[in-house]
Design a protein around this motif. Sequence first.
Motif, mmCIF file in Angstrom:
data_model
loop_
_atom_site.group_PDB
_atom_site.id
_atom_site.type_symbol
_atom_site.label_atom_id
_atom_site.label_comp_id
_atom_site.label_asym_id
_atom_site.label_seq_id
_atom_site.Cartn_x
_atom_site.Cartn_y
_atom_site.Cartn_z
ATOM 1 N N THR A 68 0.926 1.656 4.714
ATOM 2 C CA THR A 68 0.175 1.621 5.974
ATOM 3 C C THR A 68 1.071 1.974 7.158
ATOM 4 O OG1 THR A 68 0.451 -0.784 6.258
ATOM 5 C CG2 THR A 68 -1.551 -0.020 5.122
ATOM 6 N N ARG A 69 2.351 1.598 7.100
ATOM 7 C CA ARG A 69 3.286 1.966 8.165
ATOM 8 C C ARG A 69 3.459 3.483 8.252
ATOM 9 N NH1 ARG A 69 7.156 -1.916 10.201
ATOM 10 N NH2 ARG A 69 8.591 -0.202 10.519
ATOM 11 N N ALA A 70 3.269 4.148 7.111
ATOM 12 C CA ALA A 70 3.388 5.607 7.076
ATOM 13 C C ALA A 70 2.099 6.290 7.534
ATOM 14 C CB ALA A 70 3.750 6.067 5.672
ATOM 15 N N GLY A 71 1.072 5.477 7.826
ATOM 16 C CA GLY A 71 -0.198 6.048 8.286
ATOM 17 C C GLY A 71 -1.001 6.672 7.164
ATOM 18 N N LEU A 72 -0.819 6.155 5.948
ATOM 19 C CA LEU A 72 -1.483 6.725 4.780
ATOM 20 C C LEU A 72 -2.481 5.758 4.161
ATOM 21 C CD1 LEU A 72 1.722 8.196 3.123
ATOM 22 C CD2 LEU A 72 -0.068 9.497 4.292
ATOM 23 N N ARG A 73 -3.559 6.311 3.640
ATOM 24 C CA ARG A 73 -4.521 5.538 2.847
ATOM 25 C C ARG A 73 -4.120 5.662 1.386
ATOM 26 N NH1 ARG A 73 -9.639 8.361 3.105
ATOM 27 N NH2 ARG A 73 -8.225 10.107 3.009
ATOM 28 N N GLN A 74 -4.627 4.776 0.546
ATOM 29 C CA GLN A 74 -4.338 4.877 -0.887
ATOM 30 C C GLN A 74 -4.756 6.247 -1.417
ATOM 31 O OE1 GLN A 74 -6.345 1.453 -2.559
ATOM 32 N NE2 GLN A 74 -4.563 0.140 -2.207
ATOM 33 N N LYS B 144 -7.583 -1.620 4.812
ATOM 34 C CA LYS B 144 -6.455 -2.382 5.299
ATOM 35 C C LYS B 144 -5.918 -1.788 6.610
ATOM 36 C CE LYS B 144 -2.514 -4.557 3.336
ATOM 37 N NZ LYS B 144 -2.146 -5.133 2.084
ATOM 38 N N SER B 145 -5.614 -2.664 7.546
ATOM 39 C CA SER B 145 -5.038 -2.182 8.798
ATOM 40 C C SER B 145 -3.514 -2.257 8.716
ATOM 41 C CB SER B 145 -5.561 -3.012 9.976
ATOM 42 O OG SER B 145 -5.230 -4.359 9.823
ATOM 43 N N VAL B 146 -2.868 -1.612 9.654
ATOM 44 C CA VAL B 146 -1.409 -1.608 9.706
ATOM 45 C C VAL B 146 -0.972 -3.006 10.142
ATOM 46 C CG1 VAL B 146 0.607 -0.553 10.788
ATOM 47 C CG2 VAL B 146 -1.374 0.854 10.207
ATOM 48 N N GLN B 147 -0.375 -3.742 9.218
ATOM 49 C CA GLN B 147 -0.080 -5.153 9.433
ATOM 50 C C GLN B 147 0.949 -5.422 10.513
ATOM 51 O OE1 GLN B 147 0.944 -7.037 5.737
ATOM 52 N NE2 GLN B 147 -0.775 -6.105 4.684
ATOM 53 N N ASP B 148 1.928 -4.563 10.643
ATOM 54 C CA ASP B 148 3.002 -4.833 11.607
ATOM 55 C C ASP B 148 2.934 -3.902 12.813
ATOM 56 O OD1 ASP B 148 3.661 -2.804 9.887
ATOM 57 O OD2 ASP B 148 5.629 -3.570 9.379
ATOM 58 N N LEU C 70 10.620 -3.613 10.450
ATOM 59 C CA LEU C 70 10.194 -3.806 9.069
ATOM 60 C C LEU C 70 10.670 -5.147 8.535
ATOM 61 C CD1 LEU C 70 8.770 -2.605 6.591
ATOM 62 C CD2 LEU C 70 10.944 -1.523 5.991
ATOM 63 N N ASP C 71 9.725 -5.953 8.086
ATOM 64 C CA ASP C 71 10.019 -7.257 7.493
ATOM 65 C C ASP C 71 10.747 -7.037 6.166
ATOM 66 O OD1 ASP C 71 9.829 -9.682 5.992
ATOM 67 O OD2 ASP C 71 8.019 -10.247 7.070
ATOM 68 N N PRO C 72 11.842 -7.745 5.921
ATOM 69 C CA PRO C 72 12.558 -7.575 4.650
ATOM 70 C C PRO C 72 11.673 -7.868 3.433
ATOM 71 C CG PRO C 72 13.851 -8.903 6.176
ATOM 72 C CD PRO C 72 12.513 -8.685 6.810
ATOM 73 N N ALA C 73 10.621 -8.647 3.608
ATOM 74 C CA ALA C 73 9.724 -8.990 2.502
ATOM 75 C C ALA C 73 8.522 -8.045 2.416
ATOM 76 C CB ALA C 73 9.246 -10.430 2.649
ATOM 77 N N ALA C 74 8.556 -6.924 3.135
ATOM 78 C CA ALA C 74 7.427 -5.989 3.125
ATOM 79 C C ALA C 74 7.194 -5.447 1.719
ATOM 80 C CB ALA C 74 7.688 -4.839 4.088
ATOM 81 N N LYS D 176 12.926 -2.584 -3.140
ATOM 82 C CA LYS D 176 12.725 -3.928 -2.575
ATOM 83 C C LYS D 176 11.248 -4.201 -2.331
ATOM 84 C CE LYS D 176 17.271 -4.361 -0.576
ATOM 85 N NZ LYS D 176 18.101 -4.246 0.591
ATOM 86 N N ALA D 177 10.508 -3.197 -1.872
ATOM 87 C CA ALA D 177 9.064 -3.367 -1.650
ATOM 88 C C ALA D 177 8.345 -3.581 -2.978
ATOM 89 C CB ALA D 177 8.491 -2.156 -0.920
ATOM 90 N N ARG D 178 8.774 -2.866 -3.998
ATOM 91 C CA ARG D 178 8.175 -3.071 -5.335
ATOM 92 C C ARG D 178 8.460 -4.486 -5.824
ATOM 93 N NH1 ARG D 178 9.441 0.365 -10.822
ATOM 94 N NH2 ARG D 178 8.276 -0.994 -12.201
ATOM 95 N N GLU D 179 9.666 -4.964 -5.617
ATOM 96 C CA GLU D 179 10.012 -6.339 -6.010
ATOM 97 C C GLU D 179 9.175 -7.349 -5.235
ATOM 98 O OE1 GLU D 179 14.203 -6.294 -5.240
ATOM 99 O OE2 GLU D 179 14.671 -5.299 -7.159
ATOM 100 N N ALA D 180 8.945 -7.100 -3.950
ATOM 101 C CA ALA D 180 8.113 -8.000 -3.142
ATOM 102 C C ALA D 180 6.681 -8.007 -3.657
ATOM 103 C CB ALA D 180 8.152 -7.581 -1.674
ATOM 104 N N THR D 181 6.170 -6.836 -4.036
ATOM 105 C CA THR D 181 4.818 -6.736 -4.593
ATOM 106 C C THR D 181 4.738 -7.527 -5.892
ATOM 107 O OG1 THR D 181 4.478 -4.566 -3.590
ATOM 108 C CG2 THR D 181 3.075 -5.128 -5.474
#
Length: 153
Positions: A81-87, A2-6, A70-74, A132-137
């Motif tokens: 990915t914004r943190a520059g981390l892989r899973q 996955k690439s950094v989406q934003d 940062l998109d509120p729906a992120a 909020k990110a967990r809720e979006a997921t």
Amino acid sequence: MKSVQDFSASGFRAAYEAKGWSQGDVAKAIGVTVGTVGRWVRGRGAPSPRLFAALAGVLDVPRSQLLLPLDPAADLAVLRTRAGLRQEDVAERLGVQASDISEMELGTGRPRDEWAVPLSSLYGVSLDRLVKAREATDRRWREEFEGKRRQAP
């Protein structure tokens, strides 16, 4: 991967130009082709989390300078990915399997409560933003599940 989406093409260009660098200089510094850097500048692609972290390092800028707001729906994957981390990076730091992180980001696995503070720190966000990110997921997973259910015969 996955690439950094934003990823912000304009923020990236401003960062390397402020250093007096060319696209070729950036490419050489992080080990990619000039064509790859050119695609990022034109907004036709974005770096992987690993390359994103490398960019911020070689350009000596905060990651936020290379990102759109940062998109509120992120969701959780966007924060990672914004943190520059892989899973795999997150899994290693939490002492779990990469599949645990993948399932968490897909919405099919639940993050453990004890992960909240470390994830917040790794991703550079508040606990509220992590929730909020967990809720979006979770919302995305439910929408995909319902869509598949409606399509079933």
